[in-house]
Write an enzyme that holds these catalytic residues in place. Sequence first.
Site, PDB file in Angstrom:
ATOM      1  N   TYR A  80      23.781 -28.531   7.111  1.00 12.20           N
ATOM      2  CA  TYR A  80      24.275 -29.000   5.938  1.00 12.20           C
ATOM      3  C   TYR A  80      23.947 -30.274   5.400  1.00 12.20           C
ATOM      4  O   TYR A  80      23.553 -30.667   4.268  1.00 12.20           O
ATOM      5  CB  TYR A  80      25.799 -28.910   5.706  1.00 12.20           C
ATOM      6  N   PHE A 132       6.859 -34.034 -22.495  1.00 12.24           N
ATOM      7  CA  PHE A 132       7.201 -33.047 -21.760  1.00 12.24           C
ATOM      8  C   PHE A 132       8.129 -32.048 -22.221  1.00 12.24           C
ATOM      9  O   PHE A 132       9.307 -32.744 -22.173  1.00 12.24           O
ATOM     10  CB  PHE A 132       6.725 -33.047 -20.076  1.00 12.24           C
ATOM     11  N   THR A 133       8.081 -30.933 -22.129  1.00  9.94           N
ATOM     12  CA  THR A 133       9.390 -29.978 -22.595  1.00  9.94           C
ATOM     13  C   THR A 133      10.593 -30.500 -21.890  1.00  9.94           C
ATOM     14  O   THR A 133      11.413 -30.799 -22.720  1.00  9.94           O
ATOM     15  CB  THR A 133       9.104 -28.679 -22.559  1.00  9.94           C
ATOM     16  N   ASP A 223       6.055 -39.629 -14.077  1.00 10.33           N
ATOM     17  CA  ASP A 223       6.177 -38.375 -13.866  1.00 10.33           C
ATOM     18  C   ASP A 223       5.098 -38.069 -12.985  1.00 10.33           C
ATOM     19  O   ASP A 223       3.942 -37.815 -13.312  1.00 10.33           O
ATOM     20  CB  ASP A 223       6.149 -37.520 -15.222  1.00 10.33           C
ATOM     21  N   LYS A 266       3.787 -28.443  -8.272  1.00  4.16           N
ATOM     22  CA  LYS A 266       2.462 -28.451  -8.702  1.00  4.16           C
ATOM     23  C   LYS A 266       1.440 -29.044  -7.519  1.00  4.16           C
ATOM     24  O   LYS A 266       1.275 -28.497  -6.541  1.00  4.16           O
ATOM     25  CB  LYS A 266       2.414 -29.387  -9.711  1.00  4.16           C
ATOM     26  N   ARG A 390       0.876 -23.401 -25.384  1.00  9.42           N
ATOM     27  CA  ARG A 390       1.166 -24.854 -25.572  1.00  9.42           C
ATOM     28  C   ARG A 390       1.025 -25.319 -26.937  1.00  9.42           C
ATOM     29  O   ARG A 390       0.120 -25.883 -27.133  1.00  9.42           O
ATOM     30  CB  ARG A 390       0.540 -25.543 -24.418  1.00  9.42           C
ATOM     31  N   PHE A 457      10.385 -21.521 -25.665  1.00  8.76           N
ATOM     32  CA  PHE A 457       9.215 -20.819 -25.244  1.00  8.76           C
ATOM     33  C   PHE A 457       9.341 -20.075 -24.118  1.00  8.76           C
ATOM     34  O   PHE A 457       8.582 -19.012 -24.154  1.00  8.76           O
ATOM     35  CB  PHE A 457       8.113 -22.078 -25.115  1.00  8.76           C
TER      36      PHE A 457
HETATM   37  N1  PM9 Z   1       5.917 -27.865 -15.537  1.00 10.19           N
HETATM   38  C1  PM9 Z   1       4.414 -26.024 -16.114  1.00 10.19           C
HETATM   39  O1  PM9 Z   1       3.992 -24.702 -16.078  1.00 10.19           O
HETATM   40  C2  PM9 Z   1       6.782 -25.537 -15.183  1.00 10.19           C
HETATM   41  C3  PM9 Z   1       7.211 -24.417 -16.351  1.00 10.19           C
HETATM   42  S1  PM9 Z   1       6.997 -25.293 -18.045  1.00 10.19           S
HETATM   43  C4  PM9 Z   1       8.618 -26.117 -18.359  1.00 10.19           C
HETATM   44  O2  PM9 Z   1       3.415 -27.032 -16.544  1.00 10.19           O
HETATM   45  C5  PM9 Z   1       5.718 -31.834 -15.754  1.00 10.19           C
HETATM   46  C6  PM9 Z   1       4.399 -32.718 -16.156  1.00 10.19           C
HETATM   47  C7  PM9 Z   1       5.552 -30.649 -15.568  1.00 10.19           C
HETATM   48  C8  PM9 Z   1       6.800 -29.874 -15.221  1.00 10.19           C
HETATM   49  C9  PM9 Z   1       6.703 -28.503 -15.276  1.00 10.19           C
HETATM   50  C10 PM9 Z   1       8.100 -30.726 -15.207  1.00 10.19           C
HETATM   51  C11 PM9 Z   1       9.239 -29.900 -14.551  1.00 10.19           C
HETATM   52  C12 PM9 Z   1       7.948 -31.973 -15.270  1.00 10.19           C
HETATM   53  N2  PM9 Z   1       6.853 -32.502 -15.571  1.00 10.19           N
HETATM   54  O3  PM9 Z   1       9.404 -27.004 -13.163  1.00 10.19           O
HETATM   55  O4  PM9 Z   1      11.326 -28.392 -13.055  1.00 10.19           O
HETATM   56  O5  PM9 Z   1       4.394 -30.044 -15.813  1.00 10.19           O
HETATM   57  O6  PM9 Z   1       9.667 -28.098 -11.377  1.00 10.19           O
HETATM   58  O7  PM9 Z   1       9.252 -29.642 -13.273  1.00 10.19           O
HETATM   59  C13 PM9 Z   1       5.887 -26.426 -15.688  1.00 10.19           C
HETATM   60  P1  PM9 Z   1      10.175 -28.178 -12.717  1.00 10.19           P
END
Ligand code: PM9
Length: 467
Positions: A80, A132-133, A223, A266, A390, A457
Amino acid sequence: MNQELPVRHRRSWAEPYKIKMVELLKNTTQEERLRAIEMAGYNTFLLRSEDVYIDLLTDSGTSAMSDVQWSGMMLGDEAYSGSANFYHLEENVRKYYGYPHVIPTHQGRGAEHLISKILIKTGDVVPGNMYFTTTRLHQELAGGTFEDVIVEEAHDPMSQAPFKGNVDIQKLENLIARVGASKIPYITIGATVNMAGGQPISMANMREVRNVAQRNGIRIILDATRAIENAFFIQQREEGYANKPVADILFEMCSLSDGATMSGKKDLLVNIGGFLAMRDEWIYNEALSLVVVYEGMHTYGGLAGRDMEAMARGIIEAVQDNHIRARVGQVEYLGHKLQEWGIPIVEPIGGHAVYLDAKRFLPHLKQNEYPAQMLAAQLYIEGGIRSMERGIVSAGRDQLTGEERHPRLELVRLTIPRRVYTQAHLDVTAEVIASLYDRRSEIPGLEMTYEPRYLRFFQARFKPKAN
Ligand code: PM9
């Protein structure tokens, strides 16, 4: 690279790995795909993955892990608290990213949630190099407003500028003068900039932003989701970096920030995981208090020990020059093919994806007919290729007026998962896009039939407009 040599004299790059296990793909008919996309409300996020042939929806959590990462999964210390895998992750984040404090989170948005809650007060303004979203939504939910300070070229899909992710320093300084530094808790720096087409920021620009921030007592939060890809572009394009390893460039980039949010899904070659990292003891202590509320103990942050181990090992693989050259090389391969065939894409080609320019692909549609959304649906119908909108759908609504935002970029992202597809898959993808391009004038627009409250989206539904 090598493009000017006759083919026979070229020395091409090849993937620095070989394939040990495969996942079989299902072929579907066009009729089946039409039915599937109708069921999904013309939203590629709502398709079942088993109905997809080549899945270019995202590079997030879709990478193929190596045998070294998979064997690390068997060494998961599922305690844990105080898991050995956490300490391994912490050690590698410190070594390659340079931040002394690390808190794992279930994915990137977990880290965005924590930092937004810690630093943003109601009425604050957070500047950044394009939204970013998830990042912007967390800033808004914490009471802030996002202000875009990216260079103008970023909004122009045809501009050839090498660093379209740069901050416009004048825009940043004007904003500070207008709202006052005390209203700006931090500047978000995306590297690379996803919504601009995977475009990099230069080291020189990061240094300038750092100077402005330091003069005004403002923090910088990087980021770092695709910072390794950004470091590769710096190596390829910025003077003075050609002979530096990508790992050193990454470390230098991070040294120009106070902390980072990270989606390990990523760059770091894992299917789940992220972290929040920082230098400041005060932020770290706040994050320690909050992480237990939203993610879990600070030594697991919503992850299993095995997930942290896979990410710790992924960091080492991800910063290797031969890995990143092949990763970006695959994206460029697809992009060059589309360019040769005159298909409109965002240029220069980005780090993780090729972006179709839906405004030029479907010039007969207005932006409120959701051209990129429809183009993504049509790509699926045509050849079983899944991509992502996008554009106007992703941009959502203004939090104050409730009006739809109209971004200048209306794009379809063909995102290449790392180490998953072969050159032949990319050939098929390009061919499907070319045949769609030939019948583009027949493609109608869409109307939205269901709109969720947040990040629309992901779950919005549409139907084709009657002609
Ligand atoms: N990016 C992408 O497909 C995941 C789905 S779309 C919301 O590109 C950046 C630059 C990203 C990102 C996610 C996140 C969030 C933060 N910054 O998906 O929560 O491209 O791991 O990361 C997507 P998480």
